[in-house]
Design a protein around this motif. Sequence first.
Motif, PDB file in Angstrom:
ATOM      1  N   ALA A 186       6.361  32.629  34.133  1.00  0.00           N
ATOM      2  CA  ALA A 186       4.999  32.240  34.473  1.00  0.00           C
ATOM      3  C   ALA A 186       4.964  31.195  35.578  1.00  0.00           C
ATOM      4  CB  ALA A 186       4.289  31.711  33.221  1.00  0.00           C
ATOM      5  N   GLU A 187       5.975  30.315  35.589  1.00  0.00           N
ATOM      6  CA  GLU A 187       5.998  29.242  36.581  1.00  0.00           C
ATOM      7  C   GLU A 187       6.532  29.714  37.929  1.00  0.00           C
ATOM      8  OE1 GLU A 187       8.035  24.811  37.216  1.00  0.00           O
ATOM      9  OE2 GLU A 187       8.145  25.835  35.276  1.00  0.00           O
ATOM     10  N   ASP A 188       7.640  30.466  37.911  1.00  0.00           N
ATOM     11  CA  ASP A 188       8.290  30.855  39.162  1.00  0.00           C
ATOM     12  C   ASP A 188       7.680  32.098  39.796  1.00  0.00           C
ATOM     13  OD1 ASP A 188       9.967  28.747  38.704  1.00  0.00           O
ATOM     14  OD2 ASP A 188      11.598  29.974  37.881  1.00  0.00           O
ATOM     15  N   ARG A 189       7.240  33.045  38.960  1.00  0.00           N
ATOM     16  CA  ARG A 189       6.718  34.326  39.457  1.00  0.00           C
ATOM     17  C   ARG A 189       7.718  34.986  40.406  1.00  0.00           C
ATOM     18  NH1 ARG A 189       1.528  35.063  38.026  1.00  0.00           N
ATOM     19  NH2 ARG A 189       0.339  33.257  37.316  1.00  0.00           N
ATOM     20  N   ASP A 190       8.967  34.992  39.975  1.00  0.00           N
ATOM     21  CA  ASP A 190      10.044  35.544  40.779  1.00  0.00           C
ATOM     22  C   ASP A 190      10.580  36.797  40.093  1.00  0.00           C
ATOM     23  OD1 ASP A 190      12.138  35.367  42.923  1.00  0.00           O
ATOM     24  OD2 ASP A 190      13.425  35.126  41.172  1.00  0.00           O
ATOM     25  N   VAL A 191      10.712  37.873  40.843  1.00  0.00           N
ATOM     26  CA  VAL A 191      11.149  39.143  40.267  1.00  0.00           C
ATOM     27  C   VAL A 191      12.566  39.034  39.717  1.00  0.00           C
ATOM     28  CG1 VAL A 191      11.694  41.551  40.798  1.00  0.00           C
ATOM     29  CG2 VAL A 191       9.635  40.509  41.737  1.00  0.00           C
ATOM     30  N   VAL A 192      13.441  38.362  40.457  1.00  0.00           N
ATOM     31  CA  VAL A 192      14.837  38.244  40.028  1.00  0.00           C
ATOM     32  C   VAL A 192      14.923  37.521  38.692  1.00  0.00           C
ATOM     33  CG1 VAL A 192      17.088  37.257  40.601  1.00  0.00           C
ATOM     34  CG2 VAL A 192      15.717  38.352  42.380  1.00  0.00           C
ATOM     35  N   THR A 193      14.192  36.431  38.543  1.00  0.00           N
ATOM     36  CA  THR A 193      14.176  35.704  37.276  1.00  0.00           C
ATOM     37  C   THR A 193      13.550  36.527  36.166  1.00  0.00           C
ATOM     38  OG1 THR A 193      14.055  33.567  38.413  1.00  0.00           O
ATOM     39  CG2 THR A 193      13.328  33.631  36.109  1.00  0.00           C
ATOM     40  N   ALA A 194      12.447  37.191  36.479  1.00  0.00           N
ATOM     41  CA  ALA A 194      11.722  37.963  35.473  1.00  0.00           C
ATOM     42  C   ALA A 194      12.552  39.110  34.913  1.00  0.00           C
ATOM     43  CB  ALA A 194      10.420  38.501  36.072  1.00  0.00           C
ATOM     44  N   VAL A 195      13.430  39.659  35.736  1.00  0.00           N
ATOM     45  CA  VAL A 195      14.278  40.766  35.285  1.00  0.00           C
ATOM     46  C   VAL A 195      15.622  40.258  34.781  1.00  0.00           C
ATOM     47  CG1 VAL A 195      15.474  42.876  35.996  1.00  0.00           C
ATOM     48  CG2 VAL A 195      13.176  42.395  36.856  1.00  0.00           C
ATOM     49  N   GLY A 196      16.243  39.353  35.527  1.00  0.00           N
ATOM     50  CA  GLY A 196      17.609  38.945  35.230  1.00  0.00           C
ATOM     51  C   GLY A 196      17.765  38.149  33.947  1.00  0.00           C
ATOM     52  N   HIS A 197      16.874  37.203  33.684  1.00  0.00           N
ATOM     53  CA  HIS A 197      17.041  36.359  32.506  1.00  0.00           C
ATOM     54  C   HIS A 197      16.887  37.134  31.190  1.00  0.00           C
ATOM     55  CE1 HIS A 197      16.507  32.178  34.607  1.00  0.00           C
ATOM     56  NE2 HIS A 197      17.526  32.890  35.054  1.00  0.00           N
ATOM     57  N   PRO A 198      15.834  37.946  31.023  1.00  0.00           N
ATOM     58  CA  PRO A 198      15.782  38.746  29.790  1.00  0.00           C
ATOM     59  C   PRO A 198      16.943  39.725  29.680  1.00  0.00           C
ATOM     60  CG  PRO A 198      13.635  38.702  30.873  1.00  0.00           C
ATOM     61  CD  PRO A 198      14.616  38.114  31.828  1.00  0.00           C
ATOM     62  N   ALA A 199      17.352  40.299  30.808  1.00  0.00           N
ATOM     63  CA  ALA A 199      18.466  41.250  30.780  1.00  0.00           C
ATOM     64  C   ALA A 199      19.754  40.580  30.329  1.00  0.00           C
ATOM     65  CB  ALA A 199      18.653  41.873  32.167  1.00  0.00           C
ATOM     66  N   ALA A 200      19.981  39.339  30.751  1.00  0.00           N
ATOM     67  CA  ALA A 200      21.187  38.623  30.355  1.00  0.00           C
ATOM     68  C   ALA A 200      21.209  38.368  28.852  1.00  0.00           C
ATOM     69  CB  ALA A 200      21.288  37.306  31.120  1.00  0.00           C
ATOM     70  N   VAL A 201      20.073  37.934  28.297  1.00  0.00           N
ATOM     71  CA  VAL A 201      20.009  37.707  26.848  1.00  0.00           C
ATOM     72  C   VAL A 201      20.257  39.010  26.092  1.00  0.00           C
ATOM     73  CG1 VAL A 201      18.541  36.974  24.937  1.00  0.00           C
ATOM     74  CG2 VAL A 201      18.436  35.748  27.113  1.00  0.00           C
TER      75      VAL A 201
END
Length: 244
Positions: A186-201
Motif C-alpha cells: 500500500a505504501e510503495d505501490r511497486d509491482v516488484v514488491t507486490a509480487v516478490g514479497h508474497p511469492a517469497a513467503v
Amino acid sequence: MPYGMFRHGLRTVVLDWLLERLPTPRRNPFTLGYLAVVGVTTTFAKLADPELVQRLQEASSSDGHNLLQHPLRALVLSGFWVAGEAWMPYLWGFAITLAPLERRVGPARAAAVFAIGHVGATLLSQGVVMGAVATGRMEPEAMDRLDIGVSYGVLACLGAVAGLMSTRGRVLALGATGLMIAGQIAEDRDVVTAVGHPAAVLAGVALWRWLRRVRRRPPTSRPRRVAAAAVKGVAARGGFPATR
C-alpha cells in the motif's frame, strides 16, 4: 533457602534457554557468514565513492535487462547487497528467521530455503515486469530499475520456519507477515514488491513438508543438563516438591 535455590535454578534454565537460541559460529555458520558479507557490502556502500557503488550495484542488480544478459551474475550478486544504508534491521531479520531455521534443519537446508526464495521470487517478480513492458502496460525503463537486497531470502525463511512452529505460532507469524507485506504494498505501490514479497513467503511455506522430514532438535547443552540435575537433586532432598 529452598525458595532461593528454586529461583536460582529458574534463572539458570531461562538463561540457558536464551543462550541456546543465540546465534553462534557452530550453530549458525550460514547465518553469521551471510551477515558478515552483507555487513561488508553495506560498509563499502557507505564509505566508497558513490559512483563506484552505483556501478557495482547496477552490475549486481537482478533487473530485467541484467537477467536477460547475465542471469547467473544478477541472481547471485543481487543478494549480497541491502536496499538502503542501514544494516541493523537485517541483523534482527536474520535473527528471527534464518537463525532459528538453521538451528532446526542445518546450514545446508537453511541456505537452500534462502536461495529458493531469493531466486524464485526474483524470477517471478521480474517476469511480471517483463510481461508488463512487452504488453505496453509499463514503460521500458522498468527493466532497468535497481533490484537488490536480501528481503526475498529472509521472507522465504520466515515462511519456512513458521511451518516448524505450533499452530498458534504459525498463525501469528504468517498473519503478522501478511499485514506487514500489505502495508508495504500500500505504501510503495511497486509491482516488484507486490509480487516478490508474497511469492517469497509462499516459497518458504511450500517447503514445509520437506523441512518437517529433515528437521532436527538441537542437542541439550551441558549447562542446561547440569542445571536440571541440580534442581532434581534439591527436590530429592526435600527442598521443594518434585511433583507438578
